[in-house]
Design an enzyme around this catalytic site. Structure first.
Site, PDB file in Angstrom:
ATOM      1  N   HIS A  62      11.372  17.602  51.972  1.00  0.00           N
ATOM      2  CA  HIS A  62      11.302  19.031  51.659  1.00  0.00           C
ATOM      3  C   HIS A  62       9.908  19.381  51.154  1.00  0.00           C
ATOM      4  CE1 HIS A  62      12.089  17.255  47.749  1.00  0.00           C
ATOM      5  NE2 HIS A  62      11.953  18.400  47.126  1.00  0.00           N
ATOM      6  N   HIS A  64       8.372  20.583  48.480  1.00  0.00           N
ATOM      7  CA  HIS A  64       7.884  20.681  47.112  1.00  0.00           C
ATOM      8  C   HIS A  64       6.673  19.758  47.024  1.00  0.00           C
ATOM      9  CE1 HIS A  64      11.761  22.341  45.043  1.00  0.00           C
ATOM     10  NE2 HIS A  64      10.931  23.296  45.409  1.00  0.00           N
ATOM     11  N   ASP A  66       5.450  17.645  45.031  1.00  0.00           N
ATOM     12  CA  ASP A  66       5.541  16.225  44.650  1.00  0.00           C
ATOM     13  C   ASP A  66       6.114  15.352  45.768  1.00  0.00           C
ATOM     14  OD1 ASP A  66       7.924  17.694  44.072  1.00  0.00           O
ATOM     15  OD2 ASP A  66       8.675  16.034  42.865  1.00  0.00           O
ATOM     16  N   HIS A  67       6.421  15.971  46.909  1.00  0.00           N
ATOM     17  CA  HIS A  67       6.897  15.199  48.053  1.00  0.00           C
ATOM     18  C   HIS A  67       5.948  15.279  49.252  1.00  0.00           C
ATOM     19  CE1 HIS A  67      11.030  14.296  46.482  1.00  0.00           C
ATOM     20  NE2 HIS A  67      10.589  15.197  45.624  1.00  0.00           N
ATOM     21  N   HIS A 142      19.489  21.657  47.582  1.00  0.00           N
ATOM     22  CA  HIS A 142      18.377  21.779  46.641  1.00  0.00           C
ATOM     23  C   HIS A 142      17.879  23.227  46.661  1.00  0.00           C
ATOM     24  CE1 HIS A 142      15.480  20.156  43.933  1.00  0.00           C
ATOM     25  NE2 HIS A 142      14.458  20.136  44.741  1.00  0.00           N
ATOM     26  N   ASP A 212      15.491  15.478  47.226  1.00  0.00           N
ATOM     27  CA  ASP A 212      16.153  15.799  45.973  1.00  0.00           C
ATOM     28  C   ASP A 212      17.462  16.513  46.283  1.00  0.00           C
ATOM     29  OD1 ASP A 212      13.575  15.051  45.250  1.00  0.00           O
ATOM     30  OD2 ASP A 212      13.125  16.868  44.180  1.00  0.00           O
ATOM     31  N   HIS A 270      13.444   9.144  40.967  1.00  0.00           N
ATOM     32  CA  HIS A 270      13.075  10.535  40.678  1.00  0.00           C
ATOM     33  C   HIS A 270      13.434  10.920  39.244  1.00  0.00           C
ATOM     34  CE1 HIS A 270      12.634  14.934  41.500  1.00  0.00           C
ATOM     35  NE2 HIS A 270      11.791  14.507  42.398  1.00  0.00           N
TER      36      HIS A 270
END
Lengths: 313, 313
Positions: A62, A64, A66-67, A142, A212, A270
């Site tokens: 996804h 975000h 941090d990914h 999410h 997530d 995570h």
């Protein structure tokens, strides 16, 4: 025939000096499949000695930061290393829109092709397959469109019994057909049935990456009997409220999913930076599910064959 | 009154597991000025315990990925840490064009303002000043528009002599004026000249950051007498050809600049990963200039006052 996953980063959004945002690499017979690409992924790949040239597919769960904030750095480094091979990125269609202007600015002279494969995180669908592997999406729950990925080894060939090859003097050119299931006909016309000549193939191995996500039982049928399940556990159950608010899971919830899915092993990751002692996650999950490990940077989880046979060929 | 620079990353474009792309932080009396922001800068800031909340200005020398790919991660982390203070980014105008679409996608709920200050890397100009510091651009010679930055402490106040305060019973409200240069008039009307009451201020300190650049003497007049000069040295002089092709400098060339500029100290960095032994850079530079250090991650270079006086107030 390796089938293992290496944790490159497994902290939640805030990295620390030791803990990196999400990235993992699946090694299937020395081909490396990158899963998510948080900032610093290329640094972790170096640290854990993963060969950059063996990565041809990147799967992004996804959008975000941090990914995926490590993508541009990795793409640039591939270029500096003289990469010529196509790079396939599987992600939500928006990624291409975000990355393309950066590519045009920073990587004008790219000598290899980047091919974006648009995935629909809402459906469970095969998005990639090669000789050895099939990858499908696992719809997650999410704040933004998110999916996990199920990596399944493909059905292999049967193992031929060496003693039967010797006994019947089976010529080399017949071996492959027998491994695929054919009977053998001797020069005298005698039919030797395949099940006398072979042992069953190794059971195909599988890995599910689920990050997530809030707790969602809808994923259970997709991941049932998976060898290893990585399931996020950003929070402990004492912070269930926070988990609900942020659409994340607790260690307890991850374990319930692992139990329902009859997973072989559960890897938790995570973790929110609010917790100092990650062992609490393991303890909490073990109340529900027995085989639990923590996703700590550098951790390597091997999935061995369940029914290894030593065959002559 | 601290004035020191910490090396967060100093490798050239290809990071390794230990060496990060370019980023440095200048600490002036516990205010932190970030210089460049390669991938992983936020991880290095944590490692070297720099307080995120004390960074309000970021200076970007040029728009190559290894000098700015850490920005989005840092901006997101500031947000997750609850930042409310404005963040000022000084860079080539294109940075805003590249970052803005990403901000709109990844940071919709940013609770603080990002203010882009467009700089012209071709001119030597003051681009920022506050109570303690003045920052100006240093035009450099690279494949894309690039400038270095000269950080100069502002002229401070004179030091008042404690014994004179005691002798003349100078009231507290007069102290600041005397530090600024005023004479003191006693209750009897006697004029005490300022030079009897004070000692000169500390000599303002300075730091010059010059990366990436080919050898260019045009920077010498701008950085003359700088206390510390950071000058890139991507190559050794045996690879002068490569340096020319890529518009980078050798250790020898960096040292010549330091010598011509009468710098106090030279820090070398941005080493190409082709070299294993960085000491060779120091040795090469020391043939020309005496005070040479290597920019290795975690290195902290303090600039002390040259004429420290202990004053009563």
């Amino acid at each position: 025939m390796t089938f293992s996953v290496t944790i490159l980063g497994s902290n939640s959004a805030l990295p620390t000096s030791e803990r990196y945002p999400t990235a993992q690499v699946l090694n299937v017979s020395e081909r490396f499949y990158l899963i998510d690409c948080g900032e610093g992924t290329q640094i972790q790949l170096r640290k854990y000695k993963v060969k950059f040239s063996k990565i041809n597919q990147i799967f992004i769960s996804h959008l975000h930061g941090d990914h995926c904030f490590g993508l541009m750095g990795l793409i640039s480094t591939f270029s500096l290393l003289g990469r010529k091979t196509d790079l396939h990125i599987f992600a939500h269609p928006d990624l291409e829109k975000i990355v393309n202007p950066q590519l045009e600015y920073f990587c004008k002279d790219l000598q290899y092709k980047i091919i974006f494969h648009h995935i629909n995180p809402k459906e469970n669908k095969v998005i990639f397959d090669d000789k050895q592997l099939e990858v499908s999406t696992i719809p997650l729950k999410h704040r933004v469109p998110t999916c996990g990925f199920l990596f399944k080894e493909k059905k292999g060939l049967n193992h031929i019994k060496k003693e039967m090859v010797d006994f019947y003097q089976i010529p080399f050119k017949k071996i492959h057909g027998i491994k695929k299931g054919e009977d053998y006909i001797t020069p005298n016309g005698e039919i030797i049935p395949n099940n006398r000549l072979t042992l069953p193939e190794n059971k195909p191995r599988s890995y599910a990456f689920c990050s997530d996500t809030a707790y969602t039982e809808s994923i259970v049928p997709i991941i049932t009997n998976v060898d290893i399940l990585y399931h996020e556990s950003t929070f402990l159950k004492t912070d269930q409220k926070l988990a609900n608010q942020t659409t994340h899971s607790t260690a307890n919830q991850a374990a319930v999913i692992a139990e329902k899915a009859k997973a072989g092993k559960l890897i938790l990751g995570h973790f929110s930076t609010r917790y100092r002692d990650f062992k609490l996650f393991k303890t909490e999950a073990e109340e529900v599910f027995k085989n639990v490990e923590l996703a700590i940077e550098g951790g390597v989880f091997h999935i061995p064959y369940k029914n290894i046979r030593l065959a002559g060929y």
